[in-house]
Write a protein that holds these residues in place. Structure first.
Motif, PDB file in Angstrom:
ATOM      1  N   LYS A  67       0.825  -1.211   0.000  1.00 50.26           N
ATOM      2  CA  LYS A  67       0.000   0.000   0.000  1.00 50.26           C
ATOM      3  C   LYS A  67       0.864   1.266   0.000  1.00 50.26           C
ATOM      4  O   LYS A  67       2.025   1.245  -0.406  1.00 50.26           O
ATOM      5  CB  LYS A  67      -0.991  -0.044   1.162  1.00 50.26           C
ATOM      6  CG  LYS A  67      -1.965  -1.223   1.066  1.00 50.26           C
ATOM      7  CD  LYS A  67      -3.061  -1.147   2.112  1.00 50.26           C
ATOM      8  CE  LYS A  67      -4.062  -2.272   1.926  1.00 50.26           C
ATOM      9  NZ  LYS A  67      -5.150  -2.234   2.930  1.00 50.26           N
ATOM     10  N   ASP A  68       0.315   2.368   0.494  1.00 47.74           N
ATOM     11  CA  ASP A  68       0.931   3.685   0.313  1.00 47.74           C
ATOM     12  C   ASP A  68       2.341   3.804   0.872  1.00 47.74           C
ATOM     13  O   ASP A  68       3.181   4.513   0.317  1.00 47.74           O
ATOM     14  CB  ASP A  68       0.065   4.778   0.961  1.00 47.74           C
ATOM     15  CG  ASP A  68      -1.196   5.066   0.168  1.00 47.74           C
ATOM     16  OD1 ASP A  68      -1.303   4.573  -0.972  1.00 47.74           O
ATOM     17  OD2 ASP A  68      -2.079   5.777   0.685  1.00 47.74           O
ATOM     18  N   LEU A  69       2.597   3.147   2.006  1.00 44.59           N
ATOM     19  CA  LEU A  69       3.871   3.315   2.702  1.00 44.59           C
ATOM     20  C   LEU A  69       4.866   2.193   2.415  1.00 44.59           C
ATOM     21  O   LEU A  69       5.846   2.025   3.132  1.00 44.59           O
ATOM     22  CB  LEU A  69       3.625   3.428   4.207  1.00 44.59           C
ATOM     23  CG  LEU A  69       2.808   4.650   4.640  1.00 44.59           C
ATOM     24  CD1 LEU A  69       2.445   4.562   6.117  1.00 44.59           C
ATOM     25  CD2 LEU A  69       3.570   5.936   4.356  1.00 44.59           C
ATOM     26  N   ALA A  70       4.609   1.446   1.352  1.00 47.73           N
ATOM     27  CA  ALA A  70       5.460   0.304   1.042  1.00 47.73           C
ATOM     28  C   ALA A  70       6.912   0.713   0.783  1.00 47.73           C
ATOM     29  O   ALA A  70       7.838   0.010   1.197  1.00 47.73           O
ATOM     30  CB  ALA A  70       4.916  -0.450  -0.167  1.00 47.73           C
ATOM     31  N   ALA A  71       7.125   1.842   0.113  1.00 50.31           N
ATOM     32  CA  ALA A  71       8.491   2.237  -0.236  1.00 50.31           C
ATOM     33  C   ALA A  71       9.347   2.425   1.010  1.00 50.31           C
ATOM     34  O   ALA A  71      10.468   1.919   1.085  1.00 50.31           O
ATOM     35  CB  ALA A  71       8.474   3.522  -1.066  1.00 50.31           C
ATOM     36  N   VAL A  72       8.812   3.139   2.008  1.00 53.85           N
ATOM     37  CA  VAL A  72       9.583   3.364   3.226  1.00 53.85           C
ATOM     38  C   VAL A  72       9.726   2.070   4.021  1.00 53.85           C
ATOM     39  O   VAL A  72      10.795   1.779   4.581  1.00 53.85           O
ATOM     40  CB  VAL A  72       8.954   4.485   4.085  1.00 53.85           C
ATOM     41  CG1 VAL A  72       7.625   4.081   4.670  1.00 53.85           C
ATOM     42  CG2 VAL A  72       9.909   4.911   5.195  1.00 53.85           C
ATOM     43  N   GLY A  73       8.678   1.258   4.062  1.00 59.49           N
ATOM     44  CA  GLY A  73       8.747  -0.006   4.795  1.00 59.49           C
ATOM     45  C   GLY A  73       9.736  -0.980   4.197  1.00 59.49           C
ATOM     46  O   GLY A  73      10.482  -1.657   4.920  1.00 59.49           O
ATOM     47  N   LEU A  74       9.789  -1.047   2.871  1.00 64.39           N
ATOM     48  CA  LEU A  74      10.727  -1.961   2.219  1.00 64.39           C
ATOM     49  C   LEU A  74      12.165  -1.487   2.385  1.00 64.39           C
ATOM     50  O   LEU A  74      13.082  -2.297   2.545  1.00 64.39           O
ATOM     51  CB  LEU A  74      10.371  -2.090   0.734  1.00 64.39           C
ATOM     52  CG  LEU A  74       9.080  -2.871   0.452  1.00 64.39           C
ATOM     53  CD1 LEU A  74       8.643  -2.697  -1.001  1.00 64.39           C
ATOM     54  CD2 LEU A  74       9.246  -4.345   0.782  1.00 64.39           C
ATOM     55  N   GLY A  75      12.382  -0.167   2.370  1.00 63.12           N
ATOM     56  CA  GLY A  75      13.717   0.354   2.643  1.00 63.12           C
ATOM     57  C   GLY A  75      14.182  -0.006   4.038  1.00 63.12           C
ATOM     58  O   GLY A  75      15.359  -0.326   4.261  1.00 63.12           O
ATOM     59  N   MET A  76      13.252   0.022   4.991  1.00 65.44           N
ATOM     60  CA  MET A  76      13.568  -0.376   6.358  1.00 65.44           C
ATOM     61  C   MET A  76      13.895  -1.862   6.422  1.00 65.44           C
ATOM     62  O   MET A  76      14.846  -2.284   7.081  1.00 65.44           O
ATOM     63  CB  MET A  76      12.394  -0.043   7.280  1.00 65.44           C
ATOM     64  CG  MET A  76      12.177   1.449   7.484  1.00 65.44           C
ATOM     65  SD  MET A  76      10.580   1.838   8.254  1.00 65.44           S
ATOM     66  CE  MET A  76      10.719   0.934   9.808  1.00 65.44           C
ATOM     67  N   GLY A 335      22.074  -3.668  -4.270  1.00 63.20           N
ATOM     68  CA  GLY A 335      21.219  -3.440  -5.424  1.00 63.20           C
ATOM     69  C   GLY A 335      19.735  -3.398  -5.117  1.00 63.20           C
ATOM     70  O   GLY A 335      18.909  -3.743  -5.975  1.00 63.20           O
ATOM     71  N   TYR A 336      19.374  -2.968  -3.920  1.00 68.19           N
ATOM     72  CA  TYR A 336      17.963  -2.889  -3.568  1.00 68.19           C
ATOM     73  C   TYR A 336      17.239  -1.881  -4.458  1.00 68.19           C
ATOM     74  O   TYR A 336      17.778  -0.828  -4.809  1.00 68.19           O
ATOM     75  CB  TYR A 336      17.795  -2.473  -2.108  1.00 68.19           C
ATOM     76  CG  TYR A 336      18.257  -3.513  -1.122  1.00 68.19           C
ATOM     77  CD1 TYR A 336      17.666  -4.775  -1.068  1.00 68.19           C
ATOM     78  CD2 TYR A 336      19.294  -3.236  -0.227  1.00 68.19           C
ATOM     79  CE1 TYR A 336      18.086  -5.725  -0.151  1.00 68.19           C
ATOM     80  CE2 TYR A 336      19.712  -4.179   0.698  1.00 68.19           C
ATOM     81  CZ  TYR A 336      19.106  -5.425   0.728  1.00 68.19           C
ATOM     82  OH  TYR A 336      19.521  -6.360   1.638  1.00 68.19           O
ATOM     83  N   GLU A 337      16.000  -2.199  -4.774  1.00 66.62           N
ATOM     84  CA  GLU A 337      15.208  -1.322  -5.630  1.00 66.62           C
ATOM     85  C   GLU A 337      14.808  -0.044  -4.894  1.00 66.62           C
ATOM     86  O   GLU A 337      14.776   1.040  -5.477  1.00 66.62           O
ATOM     87  CB  GLU A 337      13.952  -2.058  -6.105  1.00 66.62           C
ATOM     88  CG  GLU A 337      13.058  -1.246  -7.034  1.00 66.62           C
ATOM     89  CD  GLU A 337      11.848  -2.027  -7.501  1.00 66.62           C
ATOM     90  OE1 GLU A 337      10.950  -1.399  -8.092  1.00 66.62           O
ATOM     91  OE2 GLU A 337      11.805  -3.244  -7.271  1.00 66.62           O
ATOM     92  N   GLN A 338      14.492  -0.183  -3.611  1.00 66.49           N
ATOM     93  CA  GLN A 338      14.036   0.963  -2.826  1.00 66.49           C
ATOM     94  C   GLN A 338      15.227   1.647  -2.137  1.00 66.49           C
ATOM     95  O   GLN A 338      16.173   0.993  -1.722  1.00 66.49           O
ATOM     96  CB  GLN A 338      13.024   0.531  -1.763  1.00 66.49           C
ATOM     97  CG  GLN A 338      11.816  -0.204  -2.303  1.00 66.49           C
ATOM     98  CD  GLN A 338      12.083  -1.689  -2.513  1.00 66.49           C
ATOM     99  OE1 GLN A 338      13.110  -2.216  -2.074  1.00 66.49           O
ATOM    100  NE2 GLN A 338      11.177  -2.368  -3.199  1.00 66.49           N
TER     101      GLN A 338
END
Length: 429
Positions: A67-76, A335-338
């Motif tokens: 959902k909306d906060l996936a980018a920050v969560g995946l970076g974490m 090489g992480y995407e986020q």
């Protein structure tokens, strides 16, 4: 406490007291315990022993991964994974191999509580890193505490999580299993208030929150500090983060005579709000907390409209810290995407702190992990005394479980991109 600017055009010292309490409710749903088995393994007998004589110990991770906060969560999550990989490569805890198991809480407290129950039921899980949202951690912490399991966050900033709802007048640590590697809103929001009042010369301001624990709490702390400086909050509004049309809020801000806006919430809604304010002809700055600082905000608002957005972050800018060079290099090499984002380095240090606590607990347990469930409370005790030089600087915890590293940066969007560390403030007691 007082604030000492460590990088700016001038060097000044300012005073600020403790801030108004943030109401936090640890919603523990007993029915969710019935779901615990859904997240547990069927392997082993609870001692984690493998055929090669090592013990596999699981670190739970919780954040919004969709959902909306996936980018920050995946970076974490990626940052926590890096810490686990390094510990295994370095054999930080002899005889122990770490595994990270991540769960998606969708930024929803009830799901976070269910995840906590599942981590508790999994007898290989030693502790939990997370959550991102303070409201989610508030829903998780008592379940983990009752199981003697450590929880450590690199993103939660609601002061009440560590010092209780009455932290301004009567701070009390309710959960001795909870720790964080990031500063609280009670420390950071006054820095933003000073920046708006003294540097941006905003004397009349509108505040907006998203009705969540984090958003309400940071607006409360900001308002308290801003009004003590002599600023006036001319209107306060709340928005529904599940909606995208903020016309009513925008109209209220415009008609109020406010010279700027402080938003308590996260970057998806902050970006939309800034875009709509600019489209309506409002040209004042918009400020927010660390959850506002994300590159996605610029994409959502548009480069031109995003200009004049300000947000704080913990510590000096990560990309300017010598201590963070190895973390940044490892993250880029993976090489992480986020991107690792605002919280990645703090999650990396939080995961490392938990691993260091496991090391101390194993050493105190005769050099063996034994049953992971029996080791859990020993890890909680050990975590209180963990200290090391991390990616974000000195890592350690005070009597409340709060970070001992209290440096706040102010960041702003200029020419369509974030400029980090336009003001860096050391907060001292």
């Amino acid at each position: 406490m007082h604030h000492v600017r460590t990088s700016h055009t001038t060097s000044t010292t300012r005073r600020a007291g403790r801030r108004r309490p943030v109401a936090v409710t640890a919603s523990v749903l007993a029915a969710a315990l019935l779901l615990a088995a859904c997240g547990s393994r069927d392997e082993g007998t609870g001692d984690g022993a493998s055929g090669d004589g090592t013990t596999t110990v699981t670190i739970g991770f919780d954040a919004p991964l969709s959902k909306d906060l996936a980018a920050v969560g995946l970076g974490m999550k990626n940052s926590a994974e890096l810490a686990v990989k390094k510990a295994n490569k370095d054999e930080t805890v002899p005889g122990v191999t770490f595994e990270l198991v991540a769960k998606d809480d969708q930024a929803t407290p009830n799901i976070g509580q269910q995840n906590a129950a599942a981590f508790v039921a999994d007898d290989s899980v030693i502790g939990v890193v997370g959550a991102y949202n303070s409201s989610v951690s508030a829903a998780m912490v008592s379940t983990l505490r009752d199981a003697g399991m450590a929880q450590i966050s690199g993103a939660n900033t609601a002061a009440a999580l560590t010092q209780g709802a009455d932290y301004k007048t009567a701070p009390r640590r309710e959960y001795d299993n909870y720790f964080r590697t990031i500063s609280t809103d009670a420390v950071a929001a006054p820095v933003m208030a000073e920046y708006f009042f003294d540097d941006l010369k905003v004397k009349k301001l509108a505040t907006v929150d998203d009705k969540k624990t984090y958003g309400v709490g940071i607006v409360d702390s900001f308002t308290d500090a801003y009004e003590k400086l002599g600023g006036k909050v001319v209107v306060h509004q709340s928005l529904n983060p599940d909606e995208s049309d903020y016309a009513a809020v925008v109209n209220s801000v415009k008609s109020s005579g406010a010279q700027g806006v402080f938003y308590g919430g996260e970057y998806p809604q902050a970006g939309s709000l800034k875009k709509q304010l600019v489209a309506a002809g409002f040209d004042g700055p918009l400020g927010g907390g660390d959850a506002v600082k994300d590159d996605e905000l610029v994409s959502i608002a548009g480069a031109a409209a995003a200009n004049g957005t300000y947000a704080h972050s913990d510590g000096a800018p990560i990309d300017k810290l010598d201590s963070a060079k190895d973390f940044i290099s490892a993250y880029e090499a993976a090489g992480y995407e986020q991107p690792y984002g605002v919280f990645g380095a703090y999650v990396y240090d939080a995961t490392t702190a938990l691993i260091q606590a496991v090391k101390a607990a194993v050493e105190g347990n005769g050099g063996t992990a034994g049953k992971v469930t029996e080791l859990r409370p020993k890890v909680v005790d050990a975590l209180q005394d963990v200290t090391f030089d991390g990616a974000t600087g000195k890592v350690g915890f005070d009597e409340y479980g709060d970070s001992v590293n209290q440096v706040i940066s102010v960041n702003g969007v200029q020419d369509g991109k974030w400029v980090n560390g336009i003001d860096v403030v050391t907060v001292e007691d």
